[in-house]
Design an enzyme around this catalytic site. Structure first.
Site, PDB file in Angstrom:
ATOM      1  N   SER A 138       0.867  -1.175   0.000  1.00  0.00           N
ATOM      2  CA  SER A 138       0.000   0.000   0.000  1.00  0.00           C
ATOM      3  C   SER A 138       0.901   1.221   0.000  1.00  0.00           C
ATOM      4  O   SER A 138       2.070   1.137   0.401  1.00  0.00           O
ATOM      5  CB  SER A 138      -0.874  -0.001   1.261  1.00  0.00           C
ATOM      6  N   TYR A 151      -2.698  -0.822  10.419  1.00  0.00           N
ATOM      7  CA  TYR A 151      -2.558  -1.027   8.969  1.00  0.00           C
ATOM      8  C   TYR A 151      -1.217  -0.485   8.476  1.00  0.00           C
ATOM      9  O   TYR A 151      -0.512  -1.159   7.709  1.00  0.00           O
ATOM     10  CB  TYR A 151      -3.716  -0.326   8.259  1.00  0.00           C
TER      11      TYR A 151
END
Length: 256
Positions: A138, A151
Site C-alpha cells: 500500500s 494497517y
C-alpha cells in the site's frame, strides 16, 4: 499463453484486487487457487470469474489453516509457482481507542499470513529454479495516515519482509516484490469510509474527496485492473531482474 503450466495461489481473492489478479493469472494460462471470505454464491462466482479456480477457505489469521491451504495447493495444483499475498483487513480508530483484538487481527492477516505462505512456498520454488512472490502492500508501506496505526505498521512490515526474502532467494530464480497502490475502489476501501467519517467528523463525500482522493495528485482512484496487470508484468521474464522492489501505484501520492 505466457503463464501456461504455472500454478498460482492468490489470497484474499474473492473480491477486489485479489480477484482481479486471479482473473488475470488465469487469462494468462495459469492454474489458480483462490482464498477469501464470502458466502457460497460469492465464492462460486469468483471461482468462475477466475477461470474455474480452485478454492480454499483458510482463515488467514490462523497459521494451522494456512498450512492446510498450502498443503492442499501442493496436492491439487502440484505446487505453487506464483504466490500473491493479498489478504487484508482494515480498521480506523485513534490509537488510544484502538481495540487490541483489531490490532492483533490486522497484523496477523496483513503481515504474518504472508510469512506463513511464503515459508511454505519457497522450498518448491527453489527446487524448480523459478518463482514469483507478489505482496500487496500500500502507499501506507511508505507513508502514514492518522487513525490507521495497525494497517500502517503491517504494510511497512510487508515492505521490509519483501526486501529480506528477495535477498534470500535472489540466486534461485525467484523474485519477491510488493505493489503499493494508493486508494483503489474496493470493498475494503468502501467499508472504511463510515469509520473515517466518525473519526474525522466528515460526510461521506468529504471522506472521498478530501481524505482519499486528496492524497493522490491525479485525483483518481487506482483500478483493480491496473494493479492486476502490474502483477502479471512481475511474473514475466521481462521482470526477472526486478526483485526486492516496492512498486508505487498511487497517482503521485508518495512523490512529495
Amino acid at each position: 499463453m505466457p503463464l501456461a503450466g504455472k500454478r498460482a495461489l492468490v489470497t484474499g481473492a474473492t473480491s477486489g484486487i485479489g480477484l482481479a489478479i486471479a482473473k488475470a493469472l488465469s487469462a494468462g494460462g495459469a492454474r489458480v487457487m483462490i482464498n477469501g471470505f464470502g458466502d457460497a454464491a460469492q465464492i462460486a462466482a469468483a471461482q468462475a470469474e477466475a477461470g474455474g479456480a480452485l478454492y480454499h477457505g483458510a482463515d488467514m489469521s490462523k497459521p494451522g489453516e494456512i498450512a492446510d491451504m498450502m498443503a492442499t495447493a501442493q496436492e491439487q495444483l502440484g505446487g505453487v509457482d506464483i504466490l500473491v499475498n493479498n489478504a487484508g483487513i482494515q480498521f480506523v480508530s485513534p490509537v488510544e481507542e484502538f481495540p487490541a483484538e483489531k490490532w492483533d487481527a490486522i497484523l496477523a492477516i496483513n503481515l504474518s499470513s504472508a510469512f506463513h505462505t511464503t515459508r511454505a512456498a519457497v522450498p518448491g520454488m527453489k527446487a524448480a529454479g523459478w518463482g514469483r512472490i507478489i505482496n500487496t502492500a500500500s502507499a501506507h508501506s511508505l507513508v502514514a495516515s492518522p487513525f490507521k496505526s495497525a494497517y500502517v505498521a503491517a504494510k511497512h512490515g510487508i515492505a521490509g519482509f519483501t526486501k529480506a526474502v528477495a535477498l534470500e532467494v535472489a540466486t534461485h530464480g525467484v523474485t519477491v516484490n510488493c505493489i503499493s497502490p494508493g486508494y483503489v475502489w474496493t470493498p475494503l476501501v468502501e467499508k472504511q469510509i463510515p469509520d473515517t467519517m466518525a473519526a474525522r467528523g466528515l460526510t461521506r463525500e468529504q471522506v472521498i474527496e478530501d481524505v482519499l482522493l486528496k492524497a493522490q495528485p491525479t485525483r483518481q482512484f487506482v483500478t483493480v485492473t491496473q494493479v492486476a496487470q502490474t502483477a502479471i508484468f512481475l511474473c514475466s521474464d521481462a521482470a526477472s531482474q526486478i526483485t526486492g522492489a516496492n512498486i508505487s501505484m498511487d497517482g503521485g501520492w508518495t512523490a512529495a
